[in-house]
Scaffold this motif. Structure first.
Motif, PDB file in Angstrom:
ATOM      1  N   PHE A  48       0.846  -1.189   0.000  1.00 51.47           N
ATOM      2  CA  PHE A  48       0.000   0.000   0.000  1.00 51.47           C
ATOM      3  C   PHE A  48       0.886   1.244   0.000  1.00 51.47           C
ATOM      4  O   PHE A  48       1.219   1.770   1.060  1.00 51.47           O
ATOM      5  N   LYS A  50       0.303   4.301  -0.551  1.00 54.75           N
ATOM      6  CA  LYS A  50      -0.301   5.491   0.060  1.00 54.75           C
ATOM      7  C   LYS A  50      -1.153   5.075   1.256  1.00 54.75           C
ATOM      8  O   LYS A  50      -1.801   4.032   1.243  1.00 54.75           O
ATOM      9  N   GLN A  53      -4.720   4.052   0.685  1.00 54.12           N
ATOM     10  CA  GLN A  53      -4.922   2.711   0.138  1.00 54.12           C
ATOM     11  C   GLN A  53      -5.097   1.677   1.239  1.00 54.12           C
ATOM     12  O   GLN A  53      -5.979   0.824   1.163  1.00 54.12           O
ATOM     13  N   ILE A  56      -8.491   2.267   3.057  1.00 52.11           N
ATOM     14  CA  ILE A  56      -9.621   1.760   2.270  1.00 52.11           C
ATOM     15  C   ILE A  56      -9.678   0.232   2.361  1.00 52.11           C
ATOM     16  O   ILE A  56     -10.745  -0.351   2.590  1.00 52.11           O
ATOM     17  N   ALA A  57      -8.534  -0.422   2.206  1.00 47.37           N
ATOM     18  CA  ALA A  57      -8.491  -1.885   2.293  1.00 47.37           C
ATOM     19  C   ALA A  57      -8.885  -2.369   3.691  1.00 47.37           C
ATOM     20  O   ALA A  57      -9.605  -3.365   3.829  1.00 47.37           O
ATOM     21  N   GLU A 123     -10.373  11.465  -0.294  1.00 52.26           N
ATOM     22  CA  GLU A 123      -9.771  10.190  -0.699  1.00 52.26           C
ATOM     23  C   GLU A 123     -10.498   9.000  -0.082  1.00 52.26           C
ATOM     24  O   GLU A 123     -10.486   7.904  -0.644  1.00 52.26           O
TER      25      GLU A 123
END
Length: 193
Positions: A48, A50, A53, A56-57, A123
């Protein structure tokens, strides 16, 4: 070979959830995730690049956990209602939610952190809605099942349960009791009759 990568990725995401629950969003960094996960430095950055990322995951994994918990609750409710009646089933659900406040405190706190972060970041747009929907699904299922009314105030009930749980999870209130949670369900249902 891909199983090792999948396992490592899952370890990292569980580390993100743990950090969200224990340190909050500010304590979640690539380096901190590597450390708490017990993986070499740079592991999180590899999977990941960022921060958004891995947040979100982690939210997707958290939603999966909430969905599984919902399915288990639905099965238990149905079995209890069939064997012991509706009143016992209401108490069963209330008891499960009270137990959840202790056993899954970290998941609750991580959900709150991610929901707050999503409210402040483009984001992360949509994460809060997804997590809230997953967390409210068992309450919606339960209330619709036991109510004769078409208009069940699911948001009100879920908000009350979340509030009681949040107060306890953050040390601002006592541990909820089965009677207290069952009373919330029953009072909500009385307003729909």
């Amino acid at each position: 070979m891909s199983t090792g990568k999948s396992d490592r990725r899952m370890t990292l995401l569980n580390g993100v959830i743990e950090l969200l629950a224990t340190r909050g969003l500010a304590g979640v960094t690539h380096r901190a995730v590597d450390v708490v996960s017990g993986l070499p430095q740079g592991s999180t950055s590899y999977y990941f690049p960022k921060k958004a990322q891995f947040l979100i995951a982690a939210s997707e994994l958290l939603a999966e956990f909430l969905e599984k918990d919902c399915e288990d609750l639905q099965v238990g409710f149905a079995e209890t209602a069939a064997k012991n009646g509706l009143d016992a089933a209401v108490n069963y659900v209330a008891d499960e939610l009270v137990t959840y406040t202790d056993e899954s405190r970290n998941l609750f706190l991580a959900r709150m952190e991610l929901t707050l972060a999503a409210a402040r970041s483009d984001e992360l747009h949509g994460i809060g809605d997804k997590l809230t929907a997953a967390a409210r699904r068992p309450i919606a299922f339960f209330l619709k099942l036991i109510s004769d009314s078409e208009e069940v105030p699911i948001e009100t009930c879920a908000g009350l349960i979340d509030g009681i749980t949040l107060m306890y999870a953050t040390g601002q209130g006592p541990k909820p009791t089965t009677d207290q949670v069952a009373a919330v369900f029953r009072s909500i249902l009385q307003t729909t009759d």
